[in-house]
Scaffold this motif. Structure first.
Motif, mmCIF file in Angstrom:
data_model
loop_
_atom_site.group_PDB
_atom_site.id
_atom_site.type_symbol
_atom_site.label_atom_id
_atom_site.label_comp_id
_atom_site.label_asym_id
_atom_site.label_seq_id
_atom_site.Cartn_x
_atom_site.Cartn_y
_atom_site.Cartn_z
ATOM 1 N N GLN A 1 -5.008 11.722 38.818
ATOM 2 C CA GLN A 1 -4.239 11.158 39.928
ATOM 3 C C GLN A 1 -2.907 10.624 39.418
ATOM 4 N N PRO A 2 -1.926 10.458 40.300
ATOM 5 C CA PRO A 2 -0.711 9.734 39.918
ATOM 6 C C PRO A 2 -1.068 8.323 39.439
ATOM 7 N N ALA A 3 -0.088 7.674 38.808
ATOM 8 C CA ALA A 3 -0.326 6.395 38.147
ATOM 9 C C ALA A 3 -1.002 5.365 39.047
ATOM 10 N N GLN B 1 9.353 -8.611 33.094
ATOM 11 C CA GLN B 1 9.932 -8.017 34.295
ATOM 12 C C GLN B 1 8.881 -7.393 35.210
ATOM 13 N N ILE B 2 7.881 -6.743 34.617
ATOM 14 C CA ILE B 2 6.968 -5.988 35.474
ATOM 15 C C ILE B 2 5.892 -6.861 36.129
ATOM 16 N N LEU B 3 5.568 -8.016 35.560
ATOM 17 C CA LEU B 3 4.553 -8.855 36.191
ATOM 18 C C LEU B 3 5.023 -9.413 37.530
ATOM 19 N N ALA C 1 11.660 8.353 41.922
ATOM 20 C CA ALA C 1 11.831 7.802 43.273
ATOM 21 C C ALA C 1 11.123 6.460 43.397
ATOM 22 N N TYR C 2 9.923 6.370 42.819
ATOM 23 C CA TYR C 2 9.181 5.103 42.894
ATOM 24 C C TYR C 2 9.935 4.012 42.136
ATOM 25 N N GLY C 3 10.408 4.327 40.934
ATOM 26 C CA GLY C 3 11.130 3.334 40.145
ATOM 27 C C GLY C 3 12.382 2.851 40.839
ATOM 28 N N ALA C 4 13.132 3.786 41.426
ATOM 29 C CA ALA C 4 14.359 3.413 42.114
ATOM 30 C C ALA C 4 14.066 2.578 43.349
ATOM 31 N N ALA C 5 13.036 2.959 44.103
ATOM 32 C CA ALA C 5 12.676 2.209 45.312
ATOM 33 C C ALA C 5 12.191 0.810 44.959
ATOM 34 N N GLU D 1 15.628 1.871 35.003
ATOM 35 C CA GLU D 1 15.483 2.582 33.733
ATOM 36 C C GLU D 1 14.159 2.216 33.065
ATOM 37 N N LEU D 2 13.809 0.931 33.130
ATOM 38 C CA LEU D 2 12.554 0.482 32.546
ATOM 39 C C LEU D 2 11.362 1.198 33.173
ATOM 40 N N LEU D 3 11.421 1.409 34.510
ATOM 41 C CA LEU D 3 10.295 2.003 35.222
ATOM 42 C C LEU D 3 10.239 3.525 35.089
ATOM 43 N N THR D 4 11.279 4.145 34.536
ATOM 44 C CA THR D 4 11.202 5.579 34.294
ATOM 45 C C THR D 4 10.434 5.878 33.012
ATOM 46 N N GLN D 5 10.172 4.860 32.200
ATOM 47 C CA GLN D 5 9.401 5.051 30.964
ATOM 48 C C GLN D 5 7.917 5.038 31.317
ATOM 49 N N PRO D 6 7.168 6.062 30.898
ATOM 50 C CA PRO D 6 5.822 6.285 31.441
ATOM 51 C C PRO D 6 4.839 5.143 31.226
ATOM 52 N N ASN D 7 4.878 4.505 30.080
ATOM 53 C CA ASN D 7 3.906 3.436 29.850
ATOM 54 C C ASN D 7 4.271 2.157 30.593
ATOM 55 N N ASN D 8 5.578 1.888 30.736
ATOM 56 C CA ASN D 8 5.991 0.762 31.576
ATOM 57 C C ASN D 8 5.543 0.983 33.013
ATOM 58 N N SER D 9 5.750 2.202 33.514
ATOM 59 C CA SER D 9 5.370 2.522 34.884
ATOM 60 C C SER D 9 3.862 2.400 35.083
ATOM 61 N N LEU D 10 3.095 2.949 34.147
ATOM 62 C CA LEU D 10 1.645 2.849 34.255
ATOM 63 C C LEU D 10 1.196 1.392 34.148
#
Length: 411
Positions: free
Chosen positions: A77-79, A110-112, A142-146, A163-172
């Protein structure tokens, strides 16, 4: 006993995973480790290079105390749903105190707070995502930008967050945190910075740590010995045994015949009913098939790939078609219900103690043998395991039914 949970694929387990395991225990102060591991097929829509049983054996050899299977319903599945399924299993055990995951940023700063803002996904977020998809972005971008736009940042701060959210482990990692919020979990999150190799690096670096992608490439193109410097000895020994037994390495091309048969025997309307077949992709699939010079999975993926449709999304789509995963039974409403059981792949002596505790604390059935439970997610797991066994280098009938025949691994 303090317990840390980790979400893994171990495809295969390498030196970077050992570092993450050790750092996870260190930063959390945990006495035990529970791993939720994908089964035969993985989040990027690929078959695992070795069976889930072999990879669970690697996990136990490293020191994991309890290895649980992430149902294929969530593993491919997606992240968002991969993370939700895995975190929901850790939460359901009732024995996990904290969660540790790797990230490029190495911090939750940032992500918390972002996860708290995004936990209740709004129509506004979906609209922002759709807007960017129409502009030609792929879904992760698109998800990171939104998310960055709705987080209230502007100017350089928004660009930095995007930019941070385009990195796969940050996003996951963000989605692990969102899952914790949605579940109302008391599990404490920690993140460990990735070192040396990055997630998709196709080639090994100069250190003893290489990405799983690079290691798989080495094994498939040069042989197991080429990858030996980048994996612990127990991984090498398990992989060597699996290769000699004709059970590994497994890769997409070994599933070409069942995949192409599924694609060729379904009409466009039928293809459209499968998960991740969106926006007319059913027609693109059939056009691309007719134009291939060679009938290979790789050639088909190259023909299908666009800026909008990443290879990962397309691999998941093809896998859902091959495994007969339809949109009706795996829609957002069904996925939001969470996993229906906790499936044990293996455990140590400490893991045995955790399982005893889980008899009292677990909020889902804990199963060692699938015959003890009827559940549609489990039926998909059993089917996926059989399809995977059929794609091994030297298929063996008994492996089609190994989920029924073999008990969880123990020391």
């Amino acid at each position: 006993m303090k317990t840390v949970g980790i979400v893994v694929e171990y495809n295969p387990l390498h030196n970077g995973h050992v570092l993450h395991y050790r750092k996870s225990k260190e930063v959390s102060g945990a006495d035990a480790v529970v791993a939720v591991m994908s089964g035969p097929f993985l989040q990027r829509g690929e078959p695992a290079i070795a069976s889930k049983r072999a990879r669970a054996e690697m996990a136990l050899a490293m020191g994991v105390d309890l290895c649980l299977e992430l149902p294929v319903t969530y593993a491919v599945q997606p992240a968002e749903w991969f993370a939700f399924g895995a975190v929901a299993i850790l939460e359901a055990t009732g024995v996990v105190d904290c969660l540790s995951f790797g990230s490029e940023s190495g911090t939750l700063e940032q992500i918390l707070p972002l996860s708290r803002s995004l936990a209740n996904e709004s129509g506004e977020l979906r609209a922002e995502i759709e807007k960017r998809l129409r502009e030609g972005m792929n879904f992760p971008s698109a998800y990171g930008a939104a998310a960055a736009a709705l987080f209230g940042e502007s100017g350089p701060a928004a660009a930095e967050l995007q930019e941070l959210l385009t990195q796969p482990n940050n996003s996951l990692g963000l989605h692990y945190l969102i899952a914790l919020q949605r579940l109302g979990s008391r599990i404490m999150p920690y993140t460990i910075p990735r070192v040396s190799a990055q997630y998709h690096d196709p080639l090994p670096g100069t250190s003893s740590i290489a990405s799983a992608t690079a290691i798989r490439n080495m094994i498939l193109s040069q042989g197991l010995e080429a990858a030996r410097p980048y994996m612990p000895e127990f991984t090498h020994d398990i992989m060597e045994r699996e290769i000699q037994s004709g059970l590994a390495p497994v890769h997409w091309e070994q599933f070409r015949q069942p995949l192409f048969q599924a694609l060729l025997t379904h009409t466009p309307d039928q293809l459209e009913s499968f998960l991740e077949v969106t926006e007319g992709l059913e027609h693109r699939v059939q056009r691309s098939l007719s134009q291939l010079e060679q009938p290979t999975v790789d050639a088909l993926l190259e023909a299908l790939k666009t800026k909008r449709y990443t290879r990962t999304k397309l691999q998941r789509m093809l896998l859902h078609i091959m495994l007969n995963h339809d949109k009706a039974s795996m829609n957002r409403e069904e996925l939001a219900k969470g996993p229906g059981y906790i499936r044990v792949l293996g455990f140590s002596e400490t893991g045995r103690t955790l399982l005893k505790q889980m008899k009292r604390s677990a909020s889902l059935p804990v199963i060692h043998q699938p015959a003890r439970l009827e559940h549609p997610q489990l039926e998909r797991d059993l089917a996926a395991a059989a399809v995977y066994a059929n794609g091994q280098p030297r298929p063996q009938i008994r492996n089609y039914y190994s989920d029924y025949l073999l008990p969880p691994l123990t020391p």
